[in-house]
Design a protein around this motif. Structure first.
Motif, mmCIF file in Angstrom:
data_model
loop_
_atom_site.group_PDB
_atom_site.id
_atom_site.type_symbol
_atom_site.label_atom_id
_atom_site.label_comp_id
_atom_site.label_asym_id
_atom_site.label_seq_id
_atom_site.Cartn_x
_atom_site.Cartn_y
_atom_site.Cartn_z
ATOM 1 N N SER A 11 1.986 -1.572 12.764
ATOM 2 C CA SER A 11 2.875 -0.894 12.037
ATOM 3 C C SER A 11 2.470 -1.151 10.425
ATOM 4 O O SER A 11 2.391 -0.341 9.703
ATOM 5 N N ALA A 12 2.292 -2.580 10.188
ATOM 6 C CA ALA A 12 1.840 -2.767 8.739
ATOM 7 C C ALA A 12 1.126 -4.367 8.887
ATOM 8 O O ALA A 12 1.246 -5.076 9.875
ATOM 9 N N ILE A 13 0.657 -4.544 7.798
ATOM 10 C CA ILE A 13 -0.037 -5.970 7.611
ATOM 11 C C ILE A 13 0.466 -6.226 6.018
ATOM 12 O O ILE A 13 0.472 -5.366 5.345
ATOM 13 N N ILE A 34 2.067 4.103 -3.046
ATOM 14 C CA ILE A 34 3.209 3.421 -2.944
ATOM 15 C C ILE A 34 4.079 4.480 -2.328
ATOM 16 O O ILE A 34 4.517 5.335 -2.457
ATOM 17 N N VAL A 35 4.949 3.823 -1.401
ATOM 18 C CA VAL A 35 6.279 4.230 -0.793
ATOM 19 C C VAL A 35 7.251 3.288 -0.944
ATOM 20 O O VAL A 35 8.310 3.807 -0.759
ATOM 21 N N HIS A 36 7.046 1.998 -1.259
ATOM 22 C CA HIS A 36 8.265 1.475 -1.834
ATOM 23 C C HIS A 36 7.865 0.493 -2.759
ATOM 24 O O HIS A 36 6.827 -0.230 -2.695
ATOM 25 N N GLY A 37 8.476 -0.218 -3.708
ATOM 26 C CA GLY A 37 8.352 -1.036 -4.623
ATOM 27 C C GLY A 37 7.605 -0.451 -5.852
ATOM 28 O O GLY A 37 7.729 0.469 -6.126
ATOM 29 N N GLY A 38 6.729 -1.491 -6.449
ATOM 30 C CA GLY A 38 5.979 -1.371 -7.591
ATOM 31 C C GLY A 38 5.377 -2.680 -8.191
ATOM 32 O O GLY A 38 5.831 -3.723 -7.980
ATOM 33 N N GLU A 39 5.155 -2.336 -9.349
ATOM 34 C CA GLU A 39 4.217 -3.486 -10.392
ATOM 35 C C GLU A 39 5.549 -4.453 -10.661
ATOM 36 O O GLU A 39 5.218 -5.611 -10.778
ATOM 37 N N ASN A 40 6.773 -4.110 -10.648
ATOM 38 C CA ASN A 40 7.934 -5.194 -11.218
ATOM 39 C C ASN A 40 8.851 -5.501 -9.923
ATOM 40 O O ASN A 40 9.801 -5.899 -10.166
ATOM 41 N N GLU A 41 8.168 -5.201 -8.744
ATOM 42 C CA GLU A 41 9.078 -5.618 -7.675
ATOM 43 C C GLU A 41 8.417 -6.768 -6.910
ATOM 44 O O GLU A 41 7.372 -6.938 -7.094
ATOM 45 N N ALA A 42 9.435 -7.379 -6.037
ATOM 46 C CA ALA A 42 8.844 -8.550 -5.294
ATOM 47 C C ALA A 42 8.086 -8.161 -3.974
ATOM 48 O O ALA A 42 7.452 -9.141 -3.271
ATOM 49 N N PHE A 43 8.221 -6.948 -3.763
ATOM 50 C CA PHE A 43 7.669 -6.557 -2.269
ATOM 51 C C PHE A 43 7.035 -4.914 -2.640
ATOM 52 O O PHE A 43 8.044 -4.165 -3.052
ATOM 53 N N THR A 44 6.022 -4.659 -2.308
ATOM 54 C CA THR A 44 5.627 -3.192 -2.383
ATOM 55 C C THR A 44 4.908 -2.732 -1.160
ATOM 56 O O THR A 44 4.111 -3.627 -0.416
ATOM 57 N N SER A 45 5.100 -1.471 -0.804
ATOM 58 C CA SER A 45 4.422 -1.069 0.637
ATOM 59 C C SER A 45 3.620 0.217 0.101
ATOM 60 O O SER A 45 3.956 1.222 -0.541
ATOM 61 N N PHE A 46 2.409 0.469 0.713
ATOM 62 C CA PHE A 46 1.480 1.273 0.534
ATOM 63 C C PHE A 46 1.231 2.169 2.007
ATOM 64 O O PHE A 46 1.329 1.311 3.014
ATOM 65 N N ALA A 47 1.302 3.382 1.953
ATOM 66 C CA ALA A 47 1.237 4.227 3.250
ATOM 67 C C ALA A 47 -0.450 4.162 3.350
ATOM 68 O O ALA A 47 -1.158 4.464 2.651
ATOM 69 N N LEU A 48 -0.722 3.880 4.787
ATOM 70 C CA LEU A 48 -2.085 4.117 5.187
ATOM 71 C C LEU A 48 -2.011 4.650 6.501
ATOM 72 O O LEU A 48 -1.841 4.410 7.603
ATOM 73 N N PHE A 52 0.930 0.734 7.341
ATOM 74 C CA PHE A 52 1.228 0.272 5.828
ATOM 75 C C PHE A 52 0.480 -0.837 5.550
ATOM 76 O O PHE A 52 0.367 -1.726 6.423
ATOM 77 N N LEU A 53 0.257 -0.942 4.250
ATOM 78 C CA LEU A 53 -0.150 -2.318 3.726
ATOM 79 C C LEU A 53 0.895 -2.683 2.915
ATOM 80 O O LEU A 53 1.171 -1.833 1.900
ATOM 81 N N ASN A 54 1.490 -3.866 2.940
ATOM 82 C CA ASN A 54 2.438 -4.461 2.081
ATOM 83 C C ASN A 54 1.711 -5.724 1.284
ATOM 84 O O ASN A 54 1.031 -6.297 1.596
ATOM 85 N N THR A 107 -13.104 -7.573 -2.282
ATOM 86 C CA THR A 107 -12.317 -8.668 -2.090
ATOM 87 C C THR A 107 -11.007 -8.224 -3.318
ATOM 88 O O THR A 107 -11.609 -7.837 -4.330
ATOM 89 N N ASP A 108 -9.798 -8.357 -2.948
ATOM 90 C CA ASP A 108 -8.540 -7.951 -3.813
ATOM 91 C C ASP A 108 -8.538 -8.957 -4.836
ATOM 92 O O ASP A 108 -9.012 -10.057 -4.748
ATOM 93 N N PRO A 109 -7.623 -8.832 -5.944
ATOM 94 C CA PRO A 109 -7.557 -9.955 -6.630
ATOM 95 C C PRO A 109 -6.834 -11.067 -6.261
ATOM 96 O O PRO A 109 -7.353 -12.295 -6.972
ATOM 97 N N ASP A 110 -6.396 -11.173 -5.164
ATOM 98 C CA ASP A 110 -5.832 -12.559 -4.622
ATOM 99 C C ASP A 110 -6.665 -13.087 -3.533
ATOM 100 O O ASP A 110 -6.596 -14.232 -2.815
ATOM 101 N N GLY A 111 -7.849 -12.520 -3.437
ATOM 102 C CA GLY A 111 -9.039 -13.212 -2.466
ATOM 103 C C GLY A 111 -8.737 -12.845 -1.009
ATOM 104 O O GLY A 111 -9.828 -12.998 -0.184
ATOM 105 N N HIS A 112 -8.262 -11.692 -0.792
ATOM 106 C CA HIS A 112 -8.122 -10.979 0.305
ATOM 107 C C HIS A 112 -9.334 -9.871 0.831
ATOM 108 O O HIS A 112 -9.509 -9.248 -0.227
#
Length: 120
Positions: A11-13, A34-48, A52-54, A107-112
């Motif tokens: 479902s998601a990671i 983006i399907v939920h959240g955004g830059e100023n939110e605590a949780f963001t979800s992207f459709a793949l 989803f990648l959260n 690698t993403d900005p957080d090292g993932h």
């Protein structure tokens, strides 16, 4: 007959981030929608596709462990060029693997670590 509860799909990671705005900009530059959240939110979800990648900005989430997310794309070389065009430096150029995939990592900005691949 009783269901055995078989696994059907992923479902998601969810990945933790120290800076949601920076992480959202990074994934949007790669074309994630983006399907939920955004830059100023605590949780963001992207459709793949159908998954989803959260991203979570929860402060209790440990960051600093290693893992890799493998994402299939329609054209590995085109996706590589897209990343480079946005100033994102992959770890290596796309290559064909002995396990019959064409892929590259970045690698993403957080090292993932993210692997973008396509079956050969």
């Amino acid at each position: 007959m009783e269901s055995s509860g078989d696994i059907e799909s992923l479902s998601a990671i969810t990945l933790a981030t120290h800076d949601m705005a920076r992480a959202v900009r990074f994934y949007r530059a790669l074309g994630f929608r983006i399907v939920h959240g955004g830059e100023n939110e605590a949780f963001t979800s992207f459709a793949l596709g159908s998954s989803f990648l959260n991203l979570t900005g929860e402060t209790h989430a440990p960051i600093g462990f290693w893992g890799r997310v493998i994402i299939y794309v329609s054209d590995v070389d085109a996706f590589y060029r897209r990343a480079k065009a946005h100033g994102i430096e992959p770890q290596f150029e796309p290559r064909d693997a002995p396990w019959n995939e064409r892929y590259f990592h970045l690698t993403d900005p957080d090292g993932h670590e993210l692997s973008f691949a396509r079956p050969l």
